[in-house]
Write a protein that holds these residues in place. Sequence first.
Motif, PDB file in Angstrom:
ATOM      1  N   MET A 103      33.229  37.008  40.654  1.00  0.00           N
ATOM      2  CA  MET A 103      32.213  38.170  40.895  1.00  0.00           C
ATOM      3  C   MET A 103      33.263  39.031  41.611  1.00  0.00           C
ATOM      4  SD  MET A 103      29.326  36.324  42.933  1.00  0.00           S
ATOM      5  CE  MET A 103      30.184  34.787  43.989  1.00  0.00           C
ATOM      6  N   ALA A 104      34.016  38.527  42.451  1.00  0.00           N
ATOM      7  CA  ALA A 104      35.545  39.945  42.352  1.00  0.00           C
ATOM      8  C   ALA A 104      35.626  40.983  41.705  1.00  0.00           C
ATOM      9  CB  ALA A 104      36.488  39.319  43.555  1.00  0.00           C
ATOM     10  N   HIS A 105      36.278  40.046  40.381  1.00  0.00           N
ATOM     11  CA  HIS A 105      36.903  40.758  39.291  1.00  0.00           C
ATOM     12  C   HIS A 105      35.712  42.061  38.494  1.00  0.00           C
ATOM     13  CE1 HIS A 105      39.683  41.018  35.963  1.00  0.00           C
ATOM     14  NE2 HIS A 105      38.668  41.163  35.606  1.00  0.00           N
ATOM     15  N   THR A 106      34.771  41.242  38.709  1.00  0.00           N
ATOM     16  CA  THR A 106      33.236  42.401  38.279  1.00  0.00           C
ATOM     17  C   THR A 106      33.663  43.430  38.996  1.00  0.00           C
ATOM     18  OG1 THR A 106      32.382  40.324  36.469  1.00  0.00           O
ATOM     19  CG2 THR A 106      31.287  42.355  37.149  1.00  0.00           C
ATOM     20  N   TRP A 107      32.673  43.457  40.385  1.00  0.00           N
ATOM     21  CA  TRP A 107      32.134  43.703  41.317  1.00  0.00           C
ATOM     22  C   TRP A 107      33.574  44.991  41.458  1.00  0.00           C
ATOM     23  CZ3 TRP A 107      28.428  45.899  43.062  1.00  0.00           C
ATOM     24  CH2 TRP A 107      28.679  47.086  43.786  1.00  0.00           C
ATOM     25  N   SER A 108      34.857  44.888  40.925  1.00  0.00           N
ATOM     26  CA  SER A 108      36.385  45.635  41.288  1.00  0.00           C
ATOM     27  C   SER A 108      36.682  46.707  39.603  1.00  0.00           C
ATOM     28  CB  SER A 108      37.370  45.207  41.194  1.00  0.00           C
ATOM     29  OG  SER A 108      38.576  44.485  42.312  1.00  0.00           O
ATOM     30  N   GLY A 109      35.758  45.652  38.721  1.00  0.00           N
ATOM     31  CA  GLY A 109      36.395  47.127  37.494  1.00  0.00           C
ATOM     32  C   GLY A 109      34.804  47.652  38.103  1.00  0.00           C
ATOM     33  N   ILE A 110      33.635  47.563  38.284  1.00  0.00           N
ATOM     34  CA  ILE A 110      32.371  48.476  38.843  1.00  0.00           C
ATOM     35  C   ILE A 110      32.991  49.306  39.611  1.00  0.00           C
ATOM     36  CG2 ILE A 110      30.001  48.313  39.556  1.00  0.00           C
ATOM     37  CD1 ILE A 110      29.780  45.920  38.365  1.00  0.00           C
ATOM     38  N   MET A 111      33.204  49.330  40.489  1.00  0.00           N
ATOM     39  CA  MET A 111      33.909  49.697  41.926  1.00  0.00           C
ATOM     40  C   MET A 111      35.107  50.558  41.523  1.00  0.00           C
ATOM     41  SD  MET A 111      31.370  49.419  43.350  1.00  0.00           S
ATOM     42  CE  MET A 111      32.263  50.682  45.495  1.00  0.00           C
ATOM     43  N   ASN A 112      36.151  50.497  40.572  1.00  0.00           N
ATOM     44  CA  ASN A 112      37.105  50.993  40.279  1.00  0.00           C
ATOM     45  C   ASN A 112      38.145  50.716  40.511  1.00  0.00           C
ATOM     46  OD1 ASN A 112      36.063  52.941  37.293  1.00  0.00           O
ATOM     47  ND2 ASN A 112      35.218  54.554  39.021  1.00  0.00           N
ATOM     48  N   TYR A 113      38.447  49.664  41.278  1.00  0.00           N
ATOM     49  CA  TYR A 113      39.397  48.761  41.882  1.00  0.00           C
ATOM     50  C   TYR A 113      40.255  48.706  40.829  1.00  0.00           C
ATOM     51  CZ  TYR A 113      38.183  49.941  46.391  1.00  0.00           C
ATOM     52  OH  TYR A 113      37.746  50.817  48.153  1.00  0.00           O
ATOM     53  N   ASP A 114      41.390  48.018  41.207  1.00  0.00           N
ATOM     54  CA  ASP A 114      42.607  47.507  40.505  1.00  0.00           C
ATOM     55  C   ASP A 114      41.904  46.303  40.046  1.00  0.00           C
ATOM     56  OD1 ASP A 114      43.572  49.570  39.519  1.00  0.00           O
ATOM     57  OD2 ASP A 114      45.901  49.084  41.201  1.00  0.00           O
ATOM     58  N   GLN A 115      41.607  45.865  38.639  1.00  0.00           N
ATOM     59  CA  GLN A 115      41.396  44.670  38.324  1.00  0.00           C
ATOM     60  C   GLN A 115      42.499  43.215  37.994  1.00  0.00           C
ATOM     61  OE1 GLN A 115      38.664  45.502  34.836  1.00  0.00           O
ATOM     62  NE2 GLN A 115      36.625  43.988  36.437  1.00  0.00           N
ATOM     63  N   ASP A 116      43.234  43.677  38.745  1.00  0.00           N
ATOM     64  CA  ASP A 116      44.859  42.570  38.823  1.00  0.00           C
ATOM     65  C   ASP A 116      44.858  41.865  39.410  1.00  0.00           C
ATOM     66  OD1 ASP A 116      44.106  43.667  41.764  1.00  0.00           O
ATOM     67  OD2 ASP A 116      46.975  45.155  41.351  1.00  0.00           O
ATOM     68  N   LYS A 120      41.333  44.852  46.859  1.00  0.00           N
ATOM     69  CA  LYS A 120      40.991  44.231  48.285  1.00  0.00           C
ATOM     70  C   LYS A 120      39.934  43.605  47.854  1.00  0.00           C
ATOM     71  CE  LYS A 120      37.469  46.816  51.623  1.00  0.00           C
ATOM     72  NZ  LYS A 120      37.893  48.241  52.229  1.00  0.00           N
ATOM     73  N   TYR A 121      39.010  43.847  46.609  1.00  0.00           N
ATOM     74  CA  TYR A 121      37.312  42.610  46.824  1.00  0.00           C
ATOM     75  C   TYR A 121      38.178  41.473  46.040  1.00  0.00           C
ATOM     76  CZ  TYR A 121      34.877  47.196  46.925  1.00  0.00           C
ATOM     77  OH  TYR A 121      34.403  48.473  47.559  1.00  0.00           O
ATOM     78  N   TYR A 122      39.039  41.312  45.452  1.00  0.00           N
ATOM     79  CA  TYR A 122      39.669  39.866  45.106  1.00  0.00           C
ATOM     80  C   TYR A 122      39.421  38.840  46.674  1.00  0.00           C
ATOM     81  CZ  TYR A 122      40.275  41.494  40.297  1.00  0.00           C
ATOM     82  OH  TYR A 122      40.361  41.713  39.121  1.00  0.00           O
ATOM     83  N   MET A 123      40.581  39.490  47.582  1.00  0.00           N
ATOM     84  CA  MET A 123      40.230  39.249  48.716  1.00  0.00           C
ATOM     85  C   MET A 123      39.099  38.874  49.884  1.00  0.00           C
ATOM     86  SD  MET A 123      44.153  38.702  48.795  1.00  0.00           S
ATOM     87  CE  MET A 123      43.533  38.501  46.916  1.00  0.00           C
ATOM     88  N   ILE A 124      38.924  40.221  49.324  1.00  0.00           N
ATOM     89  CA  ILE A 124      37.567  40.168  50.482  1.00  0.00           C
ATOM     90  C   ILE A 124      36.593  38.830  50.120  1.00  0.00           C
ATOM     91  CG2 ILE A 124      34.610  40.348  50.606  1.00  0.00           C
ATOM     92  CD1 ILE A 124      36.343  43.152  50.965  1.00  0.00           C
TER      93      ILE A 124
END
Length: 434
Positions: A103-116, A120-124
């Motif tokens: 879910m974080a991987h998908t959301w990171s892409g939507i929010m233009n965060y690094d999908q690495d 941030k969203y992976y940690m949250i």
Amino acid sequence: MLKQAPKVVILFTMVIMTLISSNLRWGKEKWKGVLETDAKGYYAYLPAVFIYHDLNFNFFDKIEKDKYYNEKLFFEYRAHVNGTTIDKFFCGTAIMQMPFFLMAHTWSGIMNYDQDGYSKYYMIAITIAALFYLLIGLIFINKTLLLFNIDATSRAIALIAVVFATNVFYYTVVESGMSHIYSFACVAVFLFCIRKFYLENEIKYLIFASALIGLIILIRPVNGLLILAVPFLAGSLHNLRAQTGLFISNKPALILSVLITMALLFIQPMIYKVAVNSFFVYAYEYEHFNFTDPHFIDILFSYKKGLFLYTPVLLLSLTGFYFLYKKNRFEFYSLAGFLILLNYILSSWWNWWYGGSFSSRVYLEYIPVFAILIGLTLTSLKKRILKSTVITFIFLCILLCQIQTYQYRYYQIHWENMTKEKYWEVFLRLDRLV
């Protein structure tokens, strides 16, 4: 209204824990501290499989040292085997974190965060995963206590004690990437399923339990010892023999259960096969058990990391053995035997204090067992003065645990090198925090 007390406690507990977790880990740069020490190794399987396709974890050098480097938080979780590197930890924690990671991987892409895998969203997502599994654990502890005929008020107080008077609190909201809260949830569900099977002979619960024991071992292999708690959960020798016999005679259910457990356990050898071309690897290298030199008392009472010193509510829980002895001798002896053997095995690890931790962290997954003893004590006490005394002590344990958790976070309680002198120097003191 009293019947709903445990559910109300669970609801309010989750609201409080979510608020604390979000305050500690979601804002500004705080999310960068979610994965520390062993937690990096537990989690690393997810980016390795879904992003980098690298089960030798070579990607970690670039991520850790070039992108998110903090020398104070650096931790090498990789081991060297057959001339290459592998993750020395098992993959069970990552499996439980996987839905939240995706879910974080998908959301990171939507929010233009690094999908690495480490932005941030992976940690949250890891903090949310810990909260989710805390919720699962509390729900099933409540269900299990009900199977032991513990009244609603006693269940509610036991649930409060489980979260706020033990290191469950710390490992949910501070070190949420560690494996313990995930094991805690699986153990809680396992206890319920086994107890339910032996009380009601519904095969589906034993099939669920077979999946859970596989997952429990995948998270921390030593926790496979939980299978030795089955006699206690069966309730009597007659139940143990009769229901186990019926299950063994049910060949389809038996085969399905074995296949489910083995399929889960085979995940780790498959990872090793891909990584180093060998199904069986001892990734802990020079770390081992020393069964001739257990620190049986130290692990419970030492100033360094004693379970009962830093989590005295669990010492109080042992009063439940008195009532268990009066109620059911078979349950008394089988549970006592299980906990004694468990303590022997855990205290025989070469690093019996298990490195940096608050209290003895390896017991956290067994707190659902201690919760049964707390519940038995509370529900069995009939004299108001005695019950009030025990409840008062529980809330004093909560106060102590919260103060010491705060001290631990700010290094007044050292992560590994506490002594008698240091302990009493800072005991209950908040004025020395920086």
